[in-house]
Write a protein that holds these residues in place. Structure first.
Motif, PDB file in Angstrom:
ATOM      1  N   LYS A 253      18.683   7.565 -31.083  1.00 21.94           N
ATOM      2  CA  LYS A 253      20.361   7.085 -30.065  1.00 21.94           C
ATOM      3  C   LYS A 253      21.255   7.539 -31.450  1.00 21.94           C
ATOM      4  CE  LYS A 253      22.534   5.406 -26.536  1.00 21.94           C
ATOM      5  NZ  LYS A 253      22.472   5.752 -25.324  1.00 21.94           N
ATOM      6  N   ASP A 348      16.919   7.567 -24.561  1.00 19.90           N
ATOM      7  CA  ASP A 348      17.779   6.874 -23.153  1.00 19.90           C
ATOM      8  C   ASP A 348      17.440   7.825 -21.602  1.00 19.90           C
ATOM      9  OD1 ASP A 348      19.882   7.301 -24.311  1.00 19.90           O
ATOM     10  OD2 ASP A 348      20.360   6.365 -22.918  1.00 19.90           O
ATOM     11  N   ASP A 547      19.986   0.016 -22.096  1.00 21.92           N
ATOM     12  CA  ASP A 547      19.971   1.183 -21.698  1.00 21.92           C
ATOM     13  C   ASP A 547      18.962   1.431 -21.694  1.00 21.92           C
ATOM     14  OD1 ASP A 547      21.828   4.238 -22.610  1.00 21.92           O
ATOM     15  OD2 ASP A 547      21.433   3.643 -25.111  1.00 21.92           O
ATOM     16  N   ASP A 551      18.518   4.275 -17.433  1.00 22.12           N
ATOM     17  CA  ASP A 551      17.863   5.289 -17.695  1.00 22.12           C
ATOM     18  C   ASP A 551      16.097   5.464 -17.053  1.00 22.12           C
ATOM     19  OD1 ASP A 551      19.925   7.476 -17.245  1.00 22.12           O
ATOM     20  OD2 ASP A 551      19.694   7.454 -19.287  1.00 22.12           O
ATOM     21  N   ALA A 581      24.938   5.553 -15.084  1.00 26.43           N
ATOM     22  CA  ALA A 581      24.311   5.439 -16.468  1.00 26.43           C
ATOM     23  C   ALA A 581      24.072   6.413 -17.312  1.00 26.43           C
ATOM     24  CB  ALA A 581      22.755   4.479 -15.433  1.00 26.43           C
TER      25      ALA A 581
END
Ligand SMILES: NC(=O)C1=CN([C@@H]2O[C@H](COP(=O)(O)OP(=O)(O)OC[C@H]3O[C@@H](n4cnc5c(N)ncnc54)[C@H](OP(=O)(O)O)[C@@H]3O)[C@@H](O)[C@H]2O)C=CC1
Ligand SMILES: O=C(O)CCC(=O)C(=O)O
Ligand SMILES: [Mg+2]
Length: 739
Positions: A253, A348, A547, A551, A581
């Motif tokens: 990420k 995600d 997060d 997803d 999201a």
């Protein structure tokens, strides 16, 4: 004072806004509501940060800062669309575009040579990565798929790849030396402030960060990812992927974790191309290659070399790819690998997409293939392995029958890892990093470190934790659904959090509710078993799992996280309504520019606007706003029933057409209601006009498709050109003008 703040962002959502916002403005005007736009786009944020480089007319207000202040006021009512969380390559592209447009911005100084450049770099670094959401998120997160969305998915199930028991897909993660295994955590008994300092082996002290104010009851934790362990892990797993014949895919990420994850990404790239980096290290140094920026920029930089050298290095890179493990592709048609751009492999979105696709990613021939998903830190990797194991044993989920997993996420005030980037350091020399209480001089946390280790500290304040526990109980009560806190008592940070959860739960009315605490892997198993049986389970998680799960479950349940209702009840009483999201979908812009078809689905915006109107109506006793909100929900339901979401194919309904249908259904719902007769009178003729002109409007919208579009820029498109591109139906525009 305007009543609702709508955000101008980037890429596909920003294009969609050009078409949808005029509809919103026209409709809400009838209830005396004004809508103000705030520019939080990447380009807007860059311009706002450099007034001293711009002429008076070019200067821009800092809208993000203004919204951040507003988010702390009880009057806040903000609709937040997804924005670009810029990687360094994206940031540089945006700067170049703005410079070409006549903004005399400084270049991004990769290696600042003086104080001035250092100051410029730190201004840019504030804009980099996830720089927007953490500023606005003054509350915890409540994300769910509303009933009509679930019903739609059950009636119109999206494709879901079957799972084979023999699938070789799996997660590779570290078992020692990572953030999870080195974590130390504690809760502050009293308010204080701390320094982070590195003492080297000669006893010299470097203050890495000074005077971090901590509140009473705040949890802090610190940990370190050891470079040596990371490199050993990457080397081993890359070799394993080659031997096993699985694709190699890295999942990080790099946006939210904007300091640590680009470093990890760089190590992965250098590990993969180890021989090339060894052989051409000096040349790379000369032309400023930085592995953290990815393979795409590396290829670009090679162009500055004489042809012979360029060719030699290119072929060495190609050879490494032929002989090494096959890289998973982000776009096999264009040869874009998993290692091209750090922001292309956002964990995600990418892990759920793989799980939905039978556990396979795309190889260079464009064929699906089993994959080794490399997730270096083991803190959360286990949830994906557990999901993969579940699918191998029980087969893929069925959207027609599966339950739902809403999330209540601890997020407020830069909670946990996602607030750690200003306290994350790549260690320069061996020594000890300590977190020292400034008042007592006591060392609260310490780690031995070596050069290249990544050390970080996270914080979570007590008030957000209380608010989060309360939100979980409220949602469990409102929906009579079991809730699981995904917390691992064996992890230092989670153990501190569990103490708080156990203390705060009994202060709330939990009689008759099913609330459990279990570690993320066990929570995954329990939740998936229930999900398969069609049962719902609320996941109550920290910020990172918020997060990931918002997803993962939406993508499995309803095909995309864009269809999520995403509410942030702000701790000071205001409301922040995020849309979906999912992110800003760069691929959608590409398609729009090539063929004039935009496939961005604005369902997230529709749902956010309805709750925002309802919130405003309740707060200011504006009954018209409440009617606008409830009729918008009805319109969204009809929109789903009649399947008016944009298609993926040119020549079919796109985002603009979907907005027309929403306006039609909304006007009809307003004409049909009798809670507010003024609105009924106002919207009845509008509904008739939209209905009678429907074919003409749809044709005008369709005629605008099928050809390349020029919107005068990517990060800062020309306002007039996007307006024309996104509002091509003069008939629709005229009708809206009459409201
Ligand atoms: N809240 C925020 O501000 C967020 C911002 N981002 C940012 O977005 C950028 C891209 O991120 P990335 O991880 O690639 O993921 P995205 O979420 O942008 O996209 C993943 C895929 O999800 C689908 N998708 C997402 N939203 C929609 C929508 N409204 N309508 C239709 N399909 C949708 C698209 O699939 P398909 O291509 O198949 O149509 C898309 O390619 C990054 O800069 C990232 O930081 C990401 C997440 C949240
Ligand atoms: O802010 C970002 O970069 C992404 C946020 C995100 O992915 C999310 O909140 O779901
Ligand atoms: Mg996300």
């Amino acid at each position: 004072m305007p009543n609702i703040f709508y955000t101008k962002t980037d890429e596909a959502p920003a294009l969609a806004t050009q078409s949808f916002l005029p509809i919103i403005k026209a409709f809400s005007k009838t209830a005396g509501i004004s809508i103000e736009t705030k520019d939080i786009s990447l380009a807007g944020r860059i311009l706002a940060a450099f007034p001293d480089f711009l002429s008076a007319e070019q200067q821009k207000s800092d809208d993000l800062e203004a919204l951040g202040t507003l988010a702390k006021s009880p009057d806040a009512n903000i609709i937040k669309l997804p924005n670009i969380s810029a990687s360094i390559p994206q940031l540089k592209e945006a700067i170049t575009e703005l410079q070409a447009k006549g903004y005399a911005l400084p270049d991004y100084p990769d290696e600042p040579e003086n104080n001035k450049q250092q100051e410029i770099k730190s201004r840019y670094d504030k804009i980099k990565g996830s720089a927007v959401n953490p500023v606005l998120r003054e509350g915890n997160s409540d994300r769910r798929a509303p009933r009509p969305i679930k019903n739609y998915a059950k009636k119109n199930p999206h494709s879901m790849g079957a799972w084979e028991k023999s699938s070789k897909t799996h997660v590779a993660t570290m078992s020692s030396g990572d953030f999870r295994s080195n974590e130390i955590s504690l809760t502050l008994p009293e308010a204080t402030s701390v320094d982070i300092r590195l003492t080297n082996e000669r006893g010299e002290v470097d203050i890495l960060k000074s005077g971090i104010a901590l509140q009473k009851g705040e949890i802090i934790d610190a940990t370190v990812m050891r470079r040596a362990s990371l490199l050993e892990f990457l080397k081993r797993e890359f070799e394993n992927a080659r031997k096993e014949g699985t694709l190699l895919s890295l999942h990080l990420k790099a946006t939210m974790m904007k300091v640590s994850d680009p470093i990890i990404f760089g190590h992965a790239l250098e590990t993969y191309f180890r021989d090339v980096f060894d052989q051409y290290g000096d040349t790379f140094e000369k032309i400023g290659v930085d592995a953290r920026e990815g393979l795409e920029i590396l290829f670009n930089k090679l162009r500055s070399l004489p042809a012979e050298e360029h060719n030699a290095i290119s072929s060495a890179l190609q050879k490494a790819m032929q002989h090494g493990p096959s890289l998973a592709m982000v776009n096999s048609d264009k040869g874009i690998t998993n290692l091209h751009v750090p922001s292309d492999i956002i964990i995600d979105a990418s892990m759920p997409a793989m799980i939905r696709n039978s556990g396979q990613m795309w190889n260079s021939k464009g064929e699906p293939q089993d994959t080794k998903a490399v997730i270096p830190d083991s803190s959360y990797a286990g949830i994906y392995q557990a999901t993969i194991d579940f699918c191998k044993t029980h087969g893929a989920f069925d959207p027609k029958t599966m339950g739902t997993v809403p999330n209540v996420g601890l997020m407020a005030q830069k909670a946990e890892e996602y607030g750690s980037h200003d306290k994350t350091f790549e260690i320069a020399e061996s020594g000890t990093v300590e977190v020292v209480d400034k008042e007592s001089g006591k060392v609260l946390i310490q780690h031995q470190v070596n050069p290249g280790d990544i050390w970080r500290m996270c914080q979570v304040k007590d008030a957000p934790v209380r608010d989060w526990v309360k939100l979980a109980v409220t949602r469990a009560r409102a929906t009579q659904t079991p809730a699981i806190f995904w917390l691992d008592e064996k992890r230092a940070h989670d153990a501190e959090l569990i103490k708080k959860v156990k203390a705060y739960l009994p202060e709330l009315d939990i009689a008759g509710l099913d609330i459990q605490i279990c570690d993320p892997v066990e929570a995954t198993k329990r939740t998936l078993h229930r999900l398969k049986q069609g049962k719902d389970t609320i996941s109550v998680t920290g910020n990172v799992l918020r997060d990931y799960l918002t997803d993962l479950f939406p993508i499995l349940e309803v095909g995309t996280s864009a269809k999520m209702l995403s509410i942030v009840p702000l701790m000071n009483g205001g409301g922040l309504f995020e849309t979906g999201a999912g992110g800003s979908a760069p691929k959608h812009v590409e398609q729009f520019l090539e063929e004039g078809h935009l496939r961005w689905d604005s369902l997230g915006e529709f749902m956010a606007l309805a709750v925002s109107l309802d919130f405003l109506g309740n707060k200011y006793k504006n009954s018209k706003a409440m009617v606008l909100g409830s009729t918008l929900d009805q319109a969204t339901e009809q929109f789903l029933e009649e399947d008016r979401s944009p298609s993926r194919k040119v020549g079919e309904l796109d985002t603009r057409g979907s907005h027309f249908y929403l306006a039609l259904y909304w006007a009809k719902a307003l004409a049909d209601q009798s809670d507010n007769l003024e609105l009924k009178d106002k919207f009845s003729p509008l509904a008739e006009m939209l209905e009678s002109q429907k074919e003409k409007i749809l044709q005008e919208l369709l005629d605008a498709q099928g050809k390349p579009q020029d919107i005068g820029g990517y990060y800062l498109p020309d306002p007039q050109m996007i307006k024309e591109a996104m509002r091509p139906s003069t008939t629709l525009n005229k009708i809206l003008d009459q409201l």
